[in-house]
Motif scaffolding. Structure first.
Motif, PDB file in Angstrom:
ATOM      1  N   ILE A 151       8.911  16.159  -2.254  1.00  0.00           N
ATOM      2  CA  ILE A 151       9.695  15.034  -2.751  1.00  0.00           C
ATOM      3  C   ILE A 151      10.765  14.649  -1.741  1.00  0.00           C
ATOM      4  CG2 ILE A 151      11.096  14.169  -4.655  1.00  0.00           C
ATOM      5  CD1 ILE A 151       8.268  15.049  -5.496  1.00  0.00           C
ATOM      6  N   SER A 152      10.824  13.355  -1.407  1.00  0.00           N
ATOM      7  CA  SER A 152      11.855  12.910  -0.465  1.00  0.00           C
ATOM      8  C   SER A 152      12.265  11.474  -0.746  1.00  0.00           C
ATOM      9  CB  SER A 152      11.371  13.038   0.982  1.00  0.00           C
ATOM     10  OG  SER A 152      10.177  12.309   1.206  1.00  0.00           O
ATOM     11  N   GLY A 199      -3.842   7.722  -4.033  1.00  0.00           N
ATOM     12  CA  GLY A 199      -2.458   7.341  -3.830  1.00  0.00           C
ATOM     13  C   GLY A 199      -2.172   5.870  -4.039  1.00  0.00           C
ATOM     14  N   ASP A 200      -0.887   5.573  -3.990  1.00  0.00           N
ATOM     15  CA  ASP A 200      -0.413   4.203  -4.140  1.00  0.00           C
ATOM     16  C   ASP A 200       0.729   3.990  -3.166  1.00  0.00           C
ATOM     17  OD1 ASP A 200      -0.348   1.648  -5.489  1.00  0.00           O
ATOM     18  OD2 ASP A 200       1.575   2.286  -6.305  1.00  0.00           O
ATOM     19  N   VAL A 246       1.323  10.052  -3.549  1.00  0.00           N
ATOM     20  CA  VAL A 246      -0.007  10.549  -3.217  1.00  0.00           C
ATOM     21  C   VAL A 246      -0.262  11.838  -3.983  1.00  0.00           C
ATOM     22  CG1 VAL A 246      -1.521  11.421  -1.379  1.00  0.00           C
ATOM     23  CG2 VAL A 246       0.043   9.519  -0.913  1.00  0.00           C
ATOM     24  N   MET A 247      -1.453  11.958  -4.521  1.00  0.00           N
ATOM     25  CA  MET A 247      -1.902  13.203  -5.130  1.00  0.00           C
ATOM     26  C   MET A 247      -3.072  13.745  -4.320  1.00  0.00           C
ATOM     27  SD  MET A 247      -1.751  12.389  -9.215  1.00  0.00           S
ATOM     28  CE  MET A 247      -2.967  11.079  -9.070  1.00  0.00           C
ATOM     29  N   LEU A 262       1.554  16.969  -5.127  1.00  0.00           N
ATOM     30  CA  LEU A 262       2.163  15.662  -5.323  1.00  0.00           C
ATOM     31  C   LEU A 262       3.099  15.386  -4.153  1.00  0.00           C
ATOM     32  CD1 LEU A 262       3.005  13.119  -6.961  1.00  0.00           C
ATOM     33  CD2 LEU A 262       4.779  14.550  -8.020  1.00  0.00           C
ATOM     34  N   PHE A 263       2.855  14.282  -3.466  1.00  0.00           N
ATOM     35  CA  PHE A 263       3.744  13.806  -2.410  1.00  0.00           C
ATOM     36  C   PHE A 263       4.427  12.542  -2.918  1.00  0.00           C
ATOM     37  CE2 PHE A 263       0.066  15.761  -0.362  1.00  0.00           C
ATOM     38  CZ  PHE A 263       0.641  16.671   0.517  1.00  0.00           C
ATOM     39  N   LYS A 264       5.743  12.566  -3.018  1.00  0.00           N
ATOM     40  CA  LYS A 264       6.493  11.392  -3.490  1.00  0.00           C
ATOM     41  C   LYS A 264       7.580  11.065  -2.486  1.00  0.00           C
ATOM     42  CE  LYS A 264       7.612   8.054  -6.191  1.00  0.00           C
ATOM     43  NZ  LYS A 264       8.093   7.313  -4.988  1.00  0.00           N
ATOM     44  N   HIS A 265       7.510   9.863  -1.915  1.00  0.00           N
ATOM     45  CA  HIS A 265       8.486   9.464  -0.916  1.00  0.00           C
ATOM     46  C   HIS A 265       8.989   8.065  -1.201  1.00  0.00           C
ATOM     47  CE1 HIS A 265      10.514   9.054   2.920  1.00  0.00           C
ATOM     48  NE2 HIS A 265       9.861   7.937   3.151  1.00  0.00           N
ATOM     49  N   GLY A 266      10.299   7.916  -1.254  1.00  0.00           N
ATOM     50  CA  GLY A 266      10.931   6.613  -1.360  1.00  0.00           C
ATOM     51  C   GLY A 266      11.752   6.366  -0.107  1.00  0.00           C
TER      52      GLY A 266
END
Length: 378
Positions: A151-152, A199-200, A246-247, A262-266
């Motif tokens: 998570i970032s 992913g999205d 992204v999963m 789970l990769f979550k980046h904003g």
């Protein structure tokens, strides 16, 4: 090979960092090539590099390097690497490898056919804390790994001047320049192969001001205009993602079932809690602070989180007095050079991994896994 000759492409932060890493490993940096004559001459003089030029093919022909170091924006990589492979050079390339999967795959195939060694700098896996977590997981500290979350939130300024990072054709986008490291870390932690991905992405920036004079990517914030509403500003349009989700499922020799990731980046949004990488297992968990897990490490012992210091041998494995990016380049360069010399080395990222990642990024950018609920039959 005695004291290999290195030719560096790129004059910015990465070009300088690659130069330092190769020199520290005992090679001779014989030349540097950049886009702008006066810039490459100034940087080469600053670094005491004897050759400075703007013609990559001419430099390859004249200097006949053993190794090339590709430190340019991703949009320039394809032709540079293709020409270097044709000359029989080993290739050290920063990420992204190219701008799309097809060209990355082509370069991987060309390098394999030519028999040259390659390295792909998805290199934040070499921080001592990540290597510590990798060791703990391999030693069974959390049982079988079951799940990872990465998570970032970077809260990047929307006024950062328009440049390569805003354009897909130049190698921009957060997948190319953030996800590559995060995915490599997940693979390193689990020893796993990528089985499935979905992913999205979202371009929530839209545009950026065009400002002249930006050369070093790391100093671009100094060029942010004071007044973004100034009617005289020119604007460039972004065409890449600034956020992604992204999963993935990774197959791991340490687990009987695929590891869920789970990769979550904003890129443009603020964080509230720490950016982190957490690894969960059947008997415990590990928490790494920092967007690439380079901060403090905590182990959950079944009742509480316990901060666990990094072993001295892992701290000593990276050079002192450098930033994390530079430290990791040094480690990867050493693996790469030892491999070229025929020594046994740990597995490190090559064009096989780099080309796979570019193809994966192509898939994620399509965001083709959505189901339209109104079309789903109850």
């Amino acid at each position: 090979m005695t004291r290999p000759k290195i030719l560096v492409a790129g004059t910015g932060f990465a070009g300088k960092g690659h130069t330092a890493a190769f020199r520290a490993a005992g090679t001779q940096v014989v030349g540097m090539v950049g886009r702008t004559g006066h810039v490459v001459r100034d940087v080469a003089a600053e670094l005491a590099i004897p050759y400075a030029g703007t013609d990559w093919a001419a430099a390859l022909s004249e200097l006949k390097p053993d190794i090339v170091s590709i430190a340019t924006p991703g949009g320039a990589h394809y032709e540079q690497i293709k020409q270097a492979i044709a000359e029989g050079c080993h290739v050290f390339c920063d990420k992204p490898m190219t701008t799309k999967g097809s060209t990355a795959s082509e370069l991987h195939e060309l390098a394999t056919a030519k028999g040259v060694k390659t390295a792909y700098a998805a290199s934040f896996q070499y921080t001592p804390s990540v290597q510590h977590a990798k060791r703990l997981i391999a030693d069974g500290a959390i049982g079988e790994p079951t799940e990872i979350e990465s998570i970032s939130h970077f809260n990047l300024e929307r006024g950062i001047p328009f440049g390569w990072s805003h354009r897909a054709e130049d190698g921009g986008g957060r997948l190319n320049n953030n996800f590559t490291h995060s995915l490599a870390i997940a693979q390193a932690l689990t020893g796993g192969d990528i089985l499935q991905i979905a992913g999205d992405v979202r371009d929530d920036l839209g545009r950026a001001p065009k400002i002249s004079g930006v050369h070093d990517f790391t100093k671009r914030r100094a060029f942010i205009p004071d007044d973004l509403d100034d009617p005289s500003l020119e604007w460039g349009e972004s065409n890449v993602e600034w956020s992604y989700t992204v999963m993935a499922r990774l197959g791991s020799p340490l687990a009987r079932q695929p590891v869920s990731v789970l990769f979550k980046h904003g890129g443009l949004v603020p964080r509230f809690h720490d950016d982190h990488i957490a690894i969960y297992g059947t008997k415990g968990a590990i928490y790494l602070k920092g967007h690439y897990g380079s901060g403090a490490l905590y182990v959950h012992d079944g009742s509480d989180w316990i901060e666990t210091p990094t072993p001295a041998d892992l701290i000593e494995a990276v050079p002192k007095g450098l930033g994390e990016t530079e430290q990791c380049w040094h480690v990867l360069v050493n693996h790469f050079l030892r491999d070229i010399r025929g020594e046994a080395v740990p597995t490190y990222p090559t064009f096989a991994q780099g080309s796979l990642y570019q193809n994966i990024i192509d898939v994620i950018r399509k965001s083709g896994t959505w189901a339209v609920i109104s079309e789903v039959t109850p």
